[in-house]
Enzyme design. Sequence first.
Site, PDB file in Angstrom:
ATOM      1  N   PRO A 274      38.006 -44.037 -18.952  1.00  0.00           N
ATOM      2  CA  PRO A 274      37.149 -44.843 -18.620  1.00  0.00           C
ATOM      3  C   PRO A 274      34.927 -44.322 -19.267  1.00  0.00           C
ATOM      4  O   PRO A 274      35.005 -43.630 -20.452  1.00  0.00           O
ATOM      5  CB  PRO A 274      36.289 -43.278 -17.461  1.00  0.00           C
ATOM      6  CG  PRO A 274      37.589 -42.309 -17.645  1.00  0.00           C
ATOM      7  CD  PRO A 274      38.382 -43.005 -19.111  1.00  0.00           C
ATOM      8  N   GLY A 275      35.013 -45.818 -19.176  1.00  0.00           N
ATOM      9  CA  GLY A 275      33.736 -45.395 -19.946  1.00  0.00           C
ATOM     10  C   GLY A 275      32.548 -45.545 -18.775  1.00  0.00           C
ATOM     11  O   GLY A 275      31.101 -43.679 -18.701  1.00  0.00           O
ATOM     12  N   CYS A 342       9.376 -63.281 -24.626  1.00  0.00           N
ATOM     13  CA  CYS A 342       9.118 -64.334 -23.981  1.00  0.00           C
ATOM     14  C   CYS A 342      10.357 -65.058 -23.608  1.00  0.00           C
ATOM     15  O   CYS A 342      11.150 -65.968 -24.655  1.00  0.00           O
ATOM     16  CB  CYS A 342       8.098 -65.048 -25.716  1.00  0.00           C
ATOM     17  SG  CYS A 342       6.590 -64.085 -25.892  1.00  0.00           S
TER      18      CYS A 342
END
Length: 414
Positions: A274-275, A342
Amino acid sequence: MEHFNRRNGTLFAQSYACSRLAEDFGTPLFVYSREALESAWQSFADALEKHPHLICYAVKANSNLAVLDVLARLGSGFDIVSGGELKRVLAAGGEPEKIVFSGVGKSRAELTEALEVGIRCFNIESEAELDRLAEIAEAMGVVAPISIRVNPDVDAQTHPYISTGLKENKFGISMEDAPAVYKKADGLDAIDVQGMDCHIGSQLTSINPYKDALQRLISLVDALAKEGIELSHLDVGGGQGICYEDETPLDIAEWAKCVIDAIGERKLEIIVEPGRYIAGPAGVLLTRVEYIKRNGDKNFAVVDAAMNDLIRPALYSAWQSIEPVEPGNAPEQEYDVVGPICESSDFLGKNRTLAIEQGDVLAVMSAGAYSFVMSSNYNTRARAAEVMVSGDDAYIVREREDVESLFASESLLP
Ligand SMILES: *Cc1c(COP(=O)(O)O)cnc(C)c1O
Protein backbone atom coordinates in the site's frame (compact mmCIF):
# COMPACT_ATOMS: atom_id res chain seq x y z
CA MET A 1 -9.11 9.40 15.32
CA GLU A 2 -9.23 12.31 12.88
CA HIS A 3 -5.64 13.47 12.68
CA PHE A 4 -6.59 16.60 10.81
CA ASN A 5 -9.58 18.00 12.66
CA ARG A 6 -11.40 21.25 13.37
CA ARG A 7 -11.74 22.91 16.75
CA ASN A 8 -13.97 25.99 16.85
CA GLY A 9 -13.59 26.14 13.09
CA THR A 10 -9.78 26.11 13.11
CA LEU A 11 -8.01 23.28 11.25
CA PHE A 12 -5.56 21.35 13.39
CA ALA A 13 -2.86 18.83 12.48
CA GLN A 14 -2.99 16.74 15.65
CA SER A 15 -2.46 19.40 18.34
CA TYR A 16 -1.06 22.09 16.00
CA ALA A 17 -3.21 24.79 14.43
CA CYS A 18 -2.43 24.75 10.71
CA SER A 19 -2.38 28.58 10.71
CA ARG A 20 0.44 28.44 13.26
CA LEU A 21 2.37 25.92 11.14
CA ALA A 22 2.01 28.27 8.15
CA GLU A 23 3.29 31.17 10.31
CA ASP A 24 6.21 29.20 11.74
CA PHE A 25 7.39 27.41 8.60
CA GLY A 26 6.01 29.51 5.74
CA THR A 27 3.98 28.45 2.72
CA PRO A 28 3.64 26.45 0.54
CA LEU A 29 4.11 23.76 3.18
CA PHE A 30 3.42 20.04 3.31
CA VAL A 31 2.33 18.88 6.77
CA TYR A 32 2.30 15.19 7.67
CA SER A 33 0.76 13.54 10.70
CA ARG A 34 2.86 10.77 12.21
CA GLU A 35 -0.15 9.29 13.97
CA ALA A 36 -2.12 9.19 10.73
CA LEU A 37 0.70 7.26 9.03
CA GLU A 38 0.89 4.85 11.93
CA SER A 39 -2.83 4.21 12.20
CA ALA A 40 -3.23 3.56 8.46
CA TRP A 41 -0.28 1.14 8.52
CA GLN A 42 -1.74 -0.52 11.61
CA SER A 43 -5.06 -1.17 9.87
CA PHE A 44 -3.20 -3.55 7.51
CA ALA A 45 -1.30 -5.15 10.39
CA ASP A 46 -4.53 -5.72 12.33
CA ALA A 47 -6.47 -7.08 9.35
CA LEU A 48 -3.69 -9.53 8.40
CA GLU A 49 -2.71 -10.39 11.98
CA LYS A 50 -3.79 -14.03 11.82
CA HIS A 51 -2.02 -14.79 8.54
CA PRO A 52 1.71 -14.73 7.77
CA HIS A 53 2.24 -11.42 6.02
CA LEU A 54 4.60 -8.56 5.18
CA ILE A 55 3.44 -4.98 4.64
CA CYS A 56 5.72 -3.34 2.06
CA TYR A 57 4.90 0.38 1.98
CA ALA A 58 5.14 1.68 -1.61
CA VAL A 59 7.92 4.22 -1.20
CA LYS A 60 7.03 6.16 -4.35
CA ALA A 61 3.85 7.50 -2.70
CA ASN A 62 5.89 9.60 -0.25
CA SER A 63 9.59 8.92 0.14
CA ASN A 64 10.55 11.53 2.73
CA LEU A 65 13.07 9.91 5.10
CA ALA A 66 10.95 10.80 8.13
CA VAL A 67 7.94 9.00 6.63
CA LEU A 68 10.08 5.93 5.92
CA ASP A 69 11.56 6.15 9.43
CA VAL A 70 8.11 6.22 11.09
CA LEU A 71 7.08 3.11 9.14
CA ALA A 72 10.40 1.28 9.60
CA ARG A 73 10.02 1.69 13.37
CA LEU A 74 6.70 -0.16 13.11
CA GLY A 75 8.54 -3.01 11.39
CA SER A 76 7.32 -2.17 7.92
CA GLY A 77 8.80 -3.56 4.75
CA PHE A 78 9.12 -1.42 1.61
CA ASP A 79 8.25 -1.69 -2.06
CA ILE A 80 10.80 0.21 -4.14
CA VAL A 81 10.94 1.06 -7.84
CA SER A 82 14.47 2.45 -8.18
CA GLY A 83 18.00 2.35 -6.83
CA GLY A 84 17.35 5.80 -5.43
CA GLU A 85 14.44 4.52 -3.35
CA LEU A 86 16.64 1.62 -2.17
CA LYS A 87 19.17 4.13 -0.84
CA ARG A 88 16.43 6.15 0.87
CA VAL A 89 14.99 3.08 2.62
CA LEU A 90 18.42 2.03 3.88
CA ALA A 91 19.20 5.59 5.00
CA ALA A 92 15.93 5.65 6.95
CA GLY A 93 16.73 2.38 8.75
CA GLY A 94 14.63 -0.02 6.65
CA GLU A 95 15.71 -3.66 6.67
CA PRO A 96 16.94 -5.06 3.33
CA GLU A 97 15.27 -8.40 3.95
CA LYS A 98 11.89 -6.65 3.96
CA ILE A 99 12.35 -4.88 0.61
CA VAL A 100 10.65 -5.93 -2.62
CA PHE A 101 11.78 -4.33 -5.87
CA SER A 102 9.14 -3.53 -8.52
CA GLY A 103 9.36 -1.71 -11.85
CA VAL A 104 9.72 -2.49 -15.56
CA GLY A 105 13.12 -0.93 -16.17
CA LYS A 106 15.59 -2.07 -13.52
CA SER A 107 19.12 -1.23 -14.66
CA ARG A 108 22.21 -3.43 -14.21
CA ALA A 109 23.47 -1.09 -11.50
CA GLU A 110 20.14 -1.23 -9.64
CA LEU A 111 19.94 -5.04 -9.79
CA THR A 112 23.54 -5.32 -8.62
CA GLU A 113 23.05 -2.98 -5.65
CA ALA A 114 19.89 -4.77 -4.58
CA LEU A 115 21.67 -8.15 -4.75
CA GLU A 116 24.57 -6.76 -2.74
CA VAL A 117 22.37 -5.61 0.13
CA GLY A 118 20.27 -8.78 -0.01
CA ILE A 119 16.69 -7.64 -0.59
CA ARG A 120 13.72 -9.89 0.06
CA CYS A 121 12.47 -10.24 -3.54
CA PHE A 122 12.79 -9.00 -7.11
CA ASN A 123 9.38 -8.55 -8.73
CA ILE A 124 10.23 -9.52 -12.29
CA GLU A 125 8.31 -7.75 -15.05
CA SER A 126 9.73 -9.39 -18.23
CA GLU A 127 11.72 -12.33 -19.48
CA ALA A 128 14.55 -9.99 -20.47
CA GLU A 129 14.75 -8.74 -16.88
CA LEU A 130 14.87 -12.34 -15.62
CA ASP A 131 17.77 -13.08 -17.98
CA ARG A 132 19.66 -9.98 -16.85
CA LEU A 133 19.14 -10.70 -13.16
CA ALA A 134 20.22 -14.36 -13.55
CA GLU A 135 23.36 -13.32 -15.38
CA ILE A 136 24.33 -10.75 -12.73
CA ALA A 137 23.54 -13.07 -9.80
CA GLU A 138 25.56 -15.88 -11.36
CA ALA A 139 28.56 -13.61 -11.88
CA MET A 140 28.29 -12.51 -8.22
CA GLY A 141 27.92 -16.11 -7.04
CA VAL A 142 24.59 -15.43 -5.32
CA VAL A 143 21.01 -16.64 -5.77
CA ALA A 144 18.34 -14.04 -6.55
CA PRO A 145 14.91 -14.46 -4.94
CA ILE A 146 12.16 -13.64 -7.43
CA SER A 147 8.47 -13.23 -7.92
CA ILE A 148 6.88 -12.80 -11.31
CA ARG A 149 4.49 -9.91 -11.84
CA VAL A 150 1.46 -11.32 -13.55
CA ASN A 151 -0.96 -9.11 -15.39
CA PRO A 152 -4.38 -10.55 -14.61
CA ASP A 153 -6.11 -8.40 -17.26
CA VAL A 154 -8.79 -7.00 -14.96
CA ASP A 155 -10.28 -3.55 -15.25
CA ALA A 156 -9.61 -1.70 -12.02
CA GLN A 157 -12.29 0.89 -12.93
CA THR A 158 -10.03 3.76 -12.04
CA HIS A 159 -8.38 6.57 -14.03
CA PRO A 160 -6.62 5.15 -17.14
CA TYR A 161 -3.28 6.65 -16.05
CA ILE A 162 -3.38 4.81 -12.73
CA SER A 163 -4.86 1.54 -14.02
CA THR A 164 -2.14 -1.04 -14.45
CA GLY A 165 -3.80 -4.46 -14.68
CA LEU A 166 -5.04 -4.44 -18.26
CA LYS A 167 -3.34 -6.38 -21.06
CA GLU A 168 -2.46 -3.31 -23.09
CA ASN A 169 -0.24 -1.62 -20.50
CA LYS A 170 3.48 -1.98 -19.96
CA PHE A 171 3.39 -3.76 -16.59
CA GLY A 172 3.95 -7.44 -15.83
CA ILE A 173 3.67 -10.61 -17.88
CA SER A 174 0.38 -11.90 -19.31
CA MET A 175 -1.44 -14.88 -17.79
CA GLU A 176 -0.73 -16.82 -20.99
CA ASP A 177 3.02 -16.17 -21.01
CA ALA A 178 3.63 -16.46 -17.26
CA PRO A 179 3.82 -20.30 -16.99
CA ALA A 180 6.66 -20.50 -19.53
CA VAL A 181 8.61 -17.75 -17.73
CA TYR A 182 8.11 -19.54 -14.39
CA LYS A 183 9.42 -22.79 -15.92
CA LYS A 184 12.43 -21.03 -17.32
CA ALA A 185 13.14 -19.28 -13.98
CA ASP A 186 12.77 -22.58 -12.14
CA GLY A 187 15.53 -24.04 -14.30
CA LEU A 188 18.05 -21.27 -13.57
CA ASP A 189 20.59 -21.99 -10.81
CA ALA A 190 21.04 -18.35 -9.85
CA ILE A 191 17.29 -17.80 -9.44
CA ASP A 192 15.07 -18.86 -6.55
CA VAL A 193 11.39 -18.72 -7.53
CA GLN A 194 9.45 -17.59 -4.48
CA GLY A 195 6.27 -15.82 -5.39
CA MET A 196 3.75 -14.21 -7.66
CA ASP A 197 2.83 -10.55 -7.62
CA CYS A 198 0.39 -8.19 -9.25
CA HIS A 199 -0.69 -4.57 -8.92
CA ILE A 200 -3.86 -3.77 -10.80
CA GLY A 201 -4.20 -0.05 -10.30
CA SER A 202 -4.47 2.75 -7.82
CA GLN A 203 -7.25 4.43 -5.85
CA LEU A 204 -9.52 1.36 -5.95
CA THR A 205 -12.59 1.82 -3.78
CA SER A 206 -14.28 -1.46 -4.72
CA ILE A 207 -13.22 -4.93 -3.63
CA ASN A 208 -14.37 -6.53 -6.90
CA PRO A 209 -11.25 -5.92 -9.02
CA TYR A 210 -9.19 -7.53 -6.22
CA LYS A 211 -11.54 -10.55 -6.16
CA ASP A 212 -11.27 -10.98 -9.94
CA ALA A 213 -7.48 -10.65 -9.90
CA LEU A 214 -7.05 -13.04 -6.97
CA GLN A 215 -9.17 -15.70 -8.61
CA ARG A 216 -6.94 -15.62 -11.68
CA LEU A 217 -3.71 -15.51 -9.71
CA ILE A 218 -4.71 -18.42 -7.49
CA SER A 219 -5.63 -20.57 -10.48
CA LEU A 220 -2.17 -19.89 -11.88
CA VAL A 221 -0.55 -20.68 -8.49
CA ASP A 222 -2.37 -24.04 -8.52
CA ALA A 223 -1.42 -24.79 -12.12
CA LEU A 224 2.24 -24.11 -11.30
CA ALA A 225 2.07 -26.35 -8.21
CA LYS A 226 0.90 -29.20 -10.45
CA GLU A 227 4.05 -28.66 -12.52
CA GLY A 228 6.16 -28.87 -9.36
CA ILE A 229 6.68 -25.12 -8.93
CA GLU A 230 5.62 -24.34 -5.34
CA LEU A 231 5.38 -20.68 -4.45
CA SER A 232 5.77 -19.39 -0.89
CA HIS A 233 4.24 -15.93 -1.17
CA LEU A 234 1.54 -14.03 -2.97
CA ASP A 235 2.09 -10.28 -3.37
CA VAL A 236 -1.24 -8.63 -4.07
CA GLY A 237 0.17 -5.15 -4.75
CA GLY A 238 -1.33 -1.91 -3.48
CA GLY A 239 -4.06 0.32 -4.83
CA GLN A 240 -6.31 0.63 -1.79
CA GLY A 241 -8.39 3.77 -2.32
CA ILE A 242 -8.93 6.73 0.02
CA CYS A 243 -11.43 9.60 0.30
CA TYR A 244 -10.67 12.70 -1.77
CA GLU A 245 -14.21 13.93 -2.37
CA ASP A 246 -17.05 11.59 -1.45
CA GLU A 247 -15.50 8.16 -2.04
CA THR A 248 -15.77 5.55 0.69
CA PRO A 249 -12.21 4.37 1.41
CA LEU A 250 -11.59 0.70 0.77
CA ASP A 251 -12.45 -1.33 3.87
CA ILE A 252 -9.12 -2.93 4.77
CA ALA A 253 -10.68 -5.64 6.96
CA GLU A 254 -12.98 -6.63 4.09
CA TRP A 255 -10.09 -6.49 1.63
CA ALA A 256 -7.95 -8.71 3.90
CA LYS A 257 -10.75 -11.23 4.31
CA CYS A 258 -11.09 -11.41 0.53
CA VAL A 259 -7.34 -12.15 0.18
CA ILE A 260 -7.25 -14.67 3.03
CA ASP A 261 -10.36 -16.46 1.69
CA ALA A 262 -8.88 -16.66 -1.79
CA ILE A 263 -5.69 -18.23 -0.40
CA GLY A 264 -7.62 -20.79 1.66
CA GLU A 265 -5.44 -23.66 2.87
CA ARG A 266 -2.52 -22.85 0.59
CA LYS A 267 0.75 -22.10 2.35
CA LEU A 268 1.27 -18.60 0.98
CA GLU A 269 2.56 -15.62 2.90
CA ILE A 270 0.69 -12.43 1.93
CA ILE A 271 2.69 -9.42 0.81
CA VAL A 272 0.84 -6.12 0.32
CA GLU A 273 2.24 -2.89 -1.12
CA PRO A 274 0.00 0.00 0.00
CA GLY A 275 1.15 3.52 -0.82
CA ARG A 276 -1.69 6.01 -1.12
CA TYR A 277 -3.77 4.43 1.66
CA ILE A 278 -0.97 4.99 4.17
CA ALA A 279 0.42 8.34 3.07
CA GLY A 280 -2.50 10.09 1.32
CA PRO A 281 -4.75 11.04 4.24
CA ALA A 282 -1.68 11.71 6.42
CA GLY A 283 -0.76 14.95 4.63
CA VAL A 284 -2.08 18.37 3.70
CA LEU A 285 -0.61 21.15 1.59
CA LEU A 286 -0.87 24.63 3.12
CA THR A 287 -0.88 27.56 0.73
CA ARG A 288 -1.53 31.28 1.10
CA VAL A 289 -3.81 33.40 -1.08
CA GLU A 290 -1.63 35.96 -2.87
CA TYR A 291 -4.36 37.68 -4.87
CA ILE A 292 -8.05 37.57 -5.52
CA LYS A 293 -8.94 38.56 -9.08
CA ARG A 294 -11.87 38.50 -11.43
CA ASN A 295 -11.75 37.89 -15.22
CA GLY A 296 -15.08 38.09 -16.99
CA ASP A 297 -17.47 35.92 -15.02
CA LYS A 298 -14.77 34.03 -13.18
CA ASN A 299 -13.22 34.59 -9.79
CA PHE A 300 -9.69 33.41 -9.22
CA ALA A 301 -7.84 32.83 -6.00
CA VAL A 302 -4.16 32.99 -6.94
CA VAL A 303 -2.26 31.03 -4.31
CA ASP A 304 1.46 30.51 -3.64
CA ALA A 305 1.38 26.76 -4.35
CA ALA A 306 1.28 25.58 -7.95
CA MET A 307 1.29 22.55 -10.21
CA ASN A 308 5.00 22.14 -9.52
CA ASP A 309 4.07 21.47 -5.86
CA LEU A 310 0.96 19.38 -6.53
CA ILE A 311 0.49 18.10 -10.06
CA ARG A 312 -2.38 15.65 -9.48
CA PRO A 313 -5.15 18.10 -10.51
CA ALA A 314 -3.32 19.03 -13.74
CA LEU A 315 -2.12 15.50 -14.51
CA TYR A 316 -5.12 13.32 -13.68
CA SER A 317 -7.89 15.90 -13.27
CA ALA A 318 -7.76 14.79 -9.64
CA TRP A 319 -10.13 16.52 -7.21
CA GLN A 320 -8.83 17.41 -3.75
CA SER A 321 -10.72 19.30 -1.10
CA ILE A 322 -9.53 22.89 -0.52
CA GLU A 323 -10.46 24.49 2.78
CA PRO A 324 -9.54 27.71 4.60
CA VAL A 325 -7.62 26.83 7.78
CA GLU A 326 -9.50 29.54 9.73
CA PRO A 327 -13.14 30.52 9.43
CA GLY A 328 -13.34 33.89 7.62
CA ASN A 329 -15.76 36.78 7.28
CA ALA A 330 -15.38 37.31 3.55
CA PRO A 331 -18.46 36.65 1.39
CA GLU A 332 -18.76 33.19 -0.16
CA GLN A 333 -17.95 33.05 -3.84
CA GLU A 334 -17.05 30.50 -6.44
CA TYR A 335 -13.33 30.43 -7.24
CA ASP A 336 -10.83 28.66 -9.42
CA VAL A 337 -7.86 28.14 -7.12
CA VAL A 338 -4.80 28.64 -9.32
CA GLY A 339 -1.03 28.89 -8.93
CA PRO A 340 1.53 31.39 -10.27
CA ILE A 341 2.86 29.09 -13.04
CA CYS A 342 2.48 30.15 -16.66
CA GLU A 343 0.24 27.27 -17.79
CA SER A 344 -3.54 27.15 -18.01
CA SER A 345 -3.42 23.70 -16.42
CA ASP A 346 -1.87 25.23 -13.30
CA PHE A 347 -4.80 24.87 -10.94
CA LEU A 348 -5.40 23.13 -7.62
CA GLY A 349 -9.17 23.20 -7.84
CA LYS A 350 -11.95 24.65 -9.97
CA ASN A 351 -15.37 26.04 -9.10
CA ARG A 352 -14.85 25.93 -5.34
CA THR A 353 -17.19 27.86 -3.09
CA LEU A 354 -14.99 29.60 -0.55
CA ALA A 355 -15.26 32.52 1.88
CA ILE A 356 -11.74 33.85 1.51
CA GLU A 357 -9.66 36.96 1.05
CA GLN A 358 -6.07 37.90 0.26
CA GLY A 359 -3.63 36.56 2.85
CA ASP A 360 -5.78 33.63 3.99
CA VAL A 361 -4.19 30.21 4.35
CA LEU A 362 -5.87 27.29 2.55
CA ALA A 363 -5.32 23.57 3.10
CA VAL A 364 -5.40 21.14 0.20
CA MET A 365 -6.50 17.93 1.90
CA SER A 366 -5.34 14.33 1.32
CA ALA A 367 -2.02 15.57 -0.05
CA GLY A 368 0.31 13.08 1.62
CA ALA A 369 0.70 10.74 -1.37
CA TYR A 370 1.86 11.44 -4.94
CA SER A 371 2.20 15.09 -4.03
CA PHE A 372 5.62 16.32 -2.87
CA VAL A 373 7.25 13.31 -4.57
CA MET A 374 5.92 14.48 -7.94
CA SER A 375 6.98 18.07 -7.41
CA SER A 376 9.36 19.85 -9.78
CA ASN A 377 11.25 23.10 -10.12
CA TYR A 378 9.30 24.29 -13.14
CA ASN A 379 9.44 28.10 -13.45
CA THR A 380 12.53 27.92 -11.18
CA ARG A 381 10.31 27.55 -8.17
CA ALA A 382 11.99 26.25 -5.04
CA ARG A 383 10.18 23.23 -3.70
CA ALA A 384 8.06 23.48 -0.58
CA ALA A 385 9.21 22.55 2.91
CA GLU A 386 7.86 19.42 4.62
CA VAL A 387 6.92 19.21 8.30
CA MET A 388 5.99 16.17 10.40
CA VAL A 389 3.75 16.59 13.40
CA SER A 390 4.52 13.94 16.00
CA GLY A 391 2.80 14.03 19.38
CA ASP A 392 2.86 17.65 20.49
CA ASP A 393 5.86 18.58 18.36
CA ALA A 394 6.34 19.69 14.78
CA TYR A 395 9.61 18.86 13.03
CA ILE A 396 10.94 20.20 9.78
CA VAL A 397 11.70 17.04 7.76
CA ARG A 398 12.74 18.77 4.55
CA GLU A 399 13.99 22.33 4.39
CA ARG A 400 12.45 24.67 1.86
CA GLU A 401 14.78 24.77 -1.15
CA ASP A 402 16.68 27.95 -1.78
CA VAL A 403 16.66 29.26 -5.31
CA GLU A 404 20.45 29.47 -5.68
CA SER A 405 20.74 25.73 -5.07
CA LEU A 406 18.47 25.11 -8.06
CA PHE A 407 21.11 26.30 -10.51
CA ALA A 408 24.24 25.70 -8.45
CA SER A 409 25.30 22.76 -10.64
CA GLU A 410 24.76 24.68 -13.89
CA SER A 411 27.56 26.68 -15.51
CA LEU A 412 28.18 29.51 -17.88
CA LEU A 413 30.15 28.88 -21.08
CA PRO A 414 33.93 29.54 -20.71
C1 LIG B 1 2.43 2.39 -7.23
C2 LIG B 1 2.54 0.97 -6.81
C3 LIG B 1 2.03 0.57 -5.57
C4 LIG B 1 1.29 1.49 -4.64
O1 LIG B 1 0.08 1.89 -5.19
P1 LIG B 1 -0.97 2.70 -4.29
O2 LIG B 1 -2.11 2.92 -5.21
O3 LIG B 1 -0.32 3.96 -3.88
O4 LIG B 1 -1.31 1.83 -3.14
C5 LIG B 1 2.21 -0.74 -5.20
N1 LIG B 1 2.87 -1.63 -6.00
C6 LIG B 1 3.35 -1.27 -7.21
C7 LIG B 1 4.05 -2.27 -8.03
C8 LIG B 1 3.21 0.04 -7.65
O5 LIG B 1 3.67 0.38 -8.85
